[in-house]
Design an enzyme around this catalytic site. Structure first.
Site: not given
Ligand code: PNS
Length: 161
Positions: A92, A43, A129, A19
């Site tokens: 990514r 969540k 993460s 990040h």
């Protein structure tokens, strides 16, 4: 000429070196960058939103044109309210592409908000993460994956349960 402003949105639960690579590069491309943490009521994360924002503030303190905020609801509504015409995201791998493209097209269709994709530094292309949390939970070495303050915080969180 008005300032070029962009937003880096995400969950940031917690912020990783991947990040920070994207935020740092965005800060060199735009006059002002807002890192916006999604408030997701459906969540539960490891960190609550204010903790995520504190970690982001600490780890971006060296970037004077970066500010930290949070948002709920649609990203495009947040962008409109805060005059942020551009979303910056990191890609990514090809596996990110389908969903990211869908979101970019939706956000453009809904409100004309543009998305700029930066290719992730290959050092971090495997990084997320959730993987960092898994590795940290079982005592693996995450020192090259997250900034020291996050590594310390994760170690404390998993030690204290
Ligand atoms: O870090 P993440 O979880 O990959 O970030 C995803 C995020 C926050 C960018 C995305 O879920 C989002 O924009 N959510 C806000 C709700 C919204 O606008 N949904 C429609 C997207 S097309």
């Amino acid at each position: 000429m008005s300032a070029r402003r962009a937003v880096c949105p995400g969950s940031f639960d917690p912020v990783t070196n991947g990040h920070l690579d994207i935020v740092g590069r965005a800060s060199r491309l735009y006059d002002e960058v807002v890192v916006a943490v999604l408030i997701n009521s459906t969540k539960d994360g490891l960190y609550d939103v204010s903790e995520r924002m504190d970690l982001l503030r600490e780890t971006t303190a060296d970037l004077p044109n970066v500010t930290i905020d949070s948002f709920d609801g649609l990203l495009v509504d947040y962008c409109k309210r805060h005059d942020l015409p551009v979303v910056v995201k990191g890609l990514r791998a090809v596996s990110d592409f389908d969903y990211e493209l869908q979101m970019a097209q939706m956000n453009h269709g809904l409100a004309g908000v543009e998305t700029m994709f930066l290719s992730t530094n290959p050092l971090y292309s495997f990084l997320s993460s959730s993987l960092v949390k898994q590795v940290a939970r079982y005592g693996g070495d995450i020192s090259t994956l997250v900034p020291p303050v996050v590594a310390k915080s994760l170690a404390a969180r998993f030690r204290d349960g």
